[in-house]
Write an enzyme that holds these catalytic residues in place. Sequence first.
Site, mmCIF file in Angstrom:
data_model
loop_
_atom_site.group_PDB
_atom_site.id
_atom_site.type_symbol
_atom_site.label_atom_id
_atom_site.label_comp_id
_atom_site.label_asym_id
_atom_site.label_seq_id
_atom_site.Cartn_x
_atom_site.Cartn_y
_atom_site.Cartn_z
ATOM 1 N N GLY A 31 94.789 24.065 9.424
ATOM 2 C CA GLY A 31 93.711 24.980 9.050
ATOM 3 C C GLY A 31 93.821 26.299 9.786
ATOM 4 N N LEU A 33 93.829 29.114 8.381
ATOM 5 C CA LEU A 33 94.968 29.602 7.595
ATOM 6 C C LEU A 33 95.102 31.126 7.650
ATOM 7 C CD1 LEU A 33 94.685 27.340 4.418
ATOM 8 C CD2 LEU A 33 95.816 26.871 6.595
ATOM 9 N N HIS A 37 100.650 30.661 6.079
ATOM 10 C CA HIS A 37 100.387 29.405 5.357
ATOM 11 C C HIS A 37 100.344 29.653 3.851
ATOM 12 C CE1 HIS A 37 98.238 28.512 9.291
ATOM 13 N NE2 HIS A 37 99.055 27.489 9.190
#
Length: 280
Positions: A31, A33, A37
């Site tokens: 996460g 992000l 990503h």
Amino acid sequence: MKVVHTIHHLQEAVSDFKKQHLTVGFVPTMGALHQGHISLTQRAKAENNVVVVSIFINPMQFNNADDFKKYPVTTESDLAMLSEAGCHLVFLPSADEVYTAHEAPLVFDLEMLDKVMEGEFRPGHFQGVITVVNKFFNWIKPDKAYFGEKDFQQLAVIRKMSTALHPDMEIIGCPTLREKNGLAMSSRNRRLSEQERKDASVIYESISLLTELKSSLDVSAAKNQVINSIQSVQPFKVEYLDIVNADTLISLSQWTESSPMRACIAVWCNEVRLIDNVPV
Ligand code: PAF
């Protein structure tokens, strides 16, 4: 985009894809992000019929409890970014879903790969990484899985585990994305102040000089010059800078033309630890 929280629902959704003979690209994340990503997700989308992304801050890979506690959580914006990037399925499990109580790490011999650099300074880190990634691979059985080259040693470790335990899966390493000033994109950058984020450009600027320095200095002198240049900016402190064989990660004390070389670095900026690497 579908979001599932249990292994059961994950496997149900993946088995639906497989029944339709769709190829599956997988991007594991913790996460928080950023564009790095998203570029992995976009590449997975371009090379597969469907994309699965996991968001799980894996407690087993943190050797520092404080780092775990302070790891940024931005689930709402993560999901919005993934939906925008065309992700099909997000796996967002709890720690209890992934691990049984007091679960031990996967036993897998990474040989030298988890002993050097990050492995030396973060004992147990890579065993924690391969434990969770192996679980995800077993549950999802993707055709291809995508990892950023920013975590160069992690990529090598995952390739090694995957070649042995998931030989039919392809591991794709993707180039590091950088901020305009050269700083490698990382979820941890969010913990830097605006000034620190600006000043952190010194890391990439300095390690990029190694390609030039190798024609005039030996490895040790070139490393010293890079370390001094980074540490001349407050409050940056280099934890290690290693020139390694890019395939074996064995540290080199002399420049070589016979195999690709990589410079890998870890730098503290106050409480925040940043890593980066470049080909030399
Ligand atoms: O690179 C990361 O974010 C993590 O190490 C990974 C691969 C998602 C495993 O937790």
